[in-house]
Design a protein around this motif. Structure first.
Motif, PDB file in Angstrom:
ATOM      1  N   CYS A 113       0.848  -1.191   0.000  1.00 33.05           N
ATOM      2  CA  CYS A 113       0.000   0.000   0.000  1.00 33.05           C
ATOM      3  C   CYS A 113       0.884   1.241   0.000  1.00 33.05           C
ATOM      4  CB  CYS A 113      -0.912  -0.005   1.229  1.00 33.05           C
ATOM      5  SG  CYS A 113      -1.935   1.474   1.365  1.00 33.05           S
ATOM      6  N   ALA A 142      -5.140  -8.361  -4.834  1.00 31.95           N
ATOM      7  CA  ALA A 142      -6.116  -8.131  -3.769  1.00 31.95           C
ATOM      8  C   ALA A 142      -5.728  -8.865  -2.489  1.00 31.95           C
ATOM      9  CB  ALA A 142      -7.502  -8.561  -4.226  1.00 31.95           C
ATOM     10  N   CYS A 152      -9.570  -4.498  -7.238  1.00 28.76           N
ATOM     11  CA  CYS A 152      -8.358  -3.862  -7.739  1.00 28.76           C
ATOM     12  C   CYS A 152      -8.481  -3.615  -9.242  1.00 28.76           C
ATOM     13  CB  CYS A 152      -7.132  -4.736  -7.496  1.00 28.76           C
ATOM     14  SG  CYS A 152      -6.881  -5.232  -5.780  1.00 28.76           S
ATOM     15  N   SER A 154      -5.900  -2.054 -12.476  1.00 25.10           N
ATOM     16  CA  SER A 154      -4.565  -1.584 -12.844  1.00 25.10           C
ATOM     17  C   SER A 154      -4.611  -0.180 -13.425  1.00 25.10           C
ATOM     18  CB  SER A 154      -3.955  -2.544 -13.853  1.00 25.10           C
ATOM     19  OG  SER A 154      -2.713  -2.047 -14.322  1.00 25.10           O
ATOM     20  N   TRP A 165      -1.881  -0.144  -8.831  1.00 18.40           N
ATOM     21  CA  TRP A 165      -3.274  -0.573  -8.837  1.00 18.40           C
ATOM     22  C   TRP A 165      -4.088   0.313  -7.914  1.00 18.40           C
ATOM     23  CZ3 TRP A 165      -4.984  -5.320 -11.226  1.00 18.40           C
ATOM     24  CH2 TRP A 165      -3.963  -6.019 -11.862  1.00 18.40           C
ATOM     25  N   THR A 167      -7.461   0.536  -5.608  1.00 18.32           N
ATOM     26  CA  THR A 167      -8.295  -0.460  -4.928  1.00 18.32           C
ATOM     27  C   THR A 167      -9.411   0.209  -4.132  1.00 18.32           C
ATOM     28  OG1 THR A 167      -7.152  -0.577  -2.788  1.00 18.32           O
ATOM     29  CG2 THR A 167      -6.198  -1.837  -4.611  1.00 18.32           C
ATOM     30  N   SER A 169     -11.948  -1.179  -0.877  1.00 13.47           N
ATOM     31  CA  SER A 169     -12.128  -2.306   0.034  1.00 13.47           C
ATOM     32  C   SER A 169     -13.004  -1.915   1.211  1.00 13.47           C
ATOM     33  CB  SER A 169     -10.770  -2.816   0.537  1.00 13.47           C
ATOM     34  OG  SER A 169     -10.041  -1.777   1.166  1.00 13.47           O
TER      35      SER A 169
END
Length: 204
Positions: A113, A142, A152, A154, A165, A167, A169
């Motif tokens: 991250c 992921a 996720c 790209s 990527w 993301t 969540s």
């Protein structure tokens, strides 16, 4: 050269290296096992590292990385340019979706991250910069979440050669998969309209 070594500094750096792991927290015993240091030695080193916020000690007695390593990493010019490009989009994505938005970088079988924005919801995925986890396939970085999801997408080819990527969540059931995919695709499209190497963007 051997005479230029400072043993206490090298020991402190060895402790910090132990946090380069998918695990987020370590007990004193676990750090002792990882570093090979006596607990008494570790306590002295951790006390100094904690004073400068390189590590933090939780209420449960476990240790985690502090804010200083992340703050220093962000001083690196490419990271600052990356933040100037992506962070505003992450902020908007988290606000619109109500879930955690993040930027991941994939290298050598791991996802890390790089940037994150947390929503205001108390029930959320508490991702943080610097968290790393192993991945089996580079095309699917992921993180598996119990009772939650991570989508996720790209950023290639607009990421300047890096495997980046975007993301989204959070917990299952609060945001439909269709809505999450739409929010994520819109954010990626926004970033791709202004590539990372756009000379008009100014780093903060």
């Amino acid at each position: 050269m051997a005479q230029d070594r400072v043993e206490a500094v090298e020991r402190a750096l060895t402790v910090l290296e132990a946090f380069d792991s998918p695990r987020e927290h370590f007990t004193l015993a676990e750090l002792a096992h990882t570093t090979g240091f006596y607990k008494s030695t570790l306590l002295r080193l951790l006390s100094s590292l904690e004073r400068y916020d390189y590590v933090q000690r939780g209420d449960d007695g476990r240790y985690r990385l502090g804010h200083t390593p992340v703050r220093l990493a962000r001083r690196h010019l490419p990271s600052r340019q990356l933040a100037a490009w992506v962070q505003p989009v992450l902020n908007g994505l988290a606000e619109r979706s109500g879930e955690t938005s993040a930027l991941l970088e994939v290298t050598a079988g791991h996802a890390e991250c790089r940037l994150v924005t947390l929503p205001d919801n108390s029930l959320r995925h508490d991702l943080r910069p610097g968290m790393r986890w192993p991945i089996v396939h580079d095309h699917d970085p992921a993180l598996e979440l119990a009772g939650g999801f991570m989508l996720c997408q790209s950023l290639s080819p607009s990421s300047g050669g890096l495997s980046l990527w975007l993301t989204l969540s959070g917990p299952n059931g609060r945001l439909s998969q269709e809505s999450a995919k739409r929010h994520l695709s819109d954010a990626v499209a926004e970033l791709q309209r202004q590539p990372a190497d756009d000379s008009k963007r100014e780093a903060p």
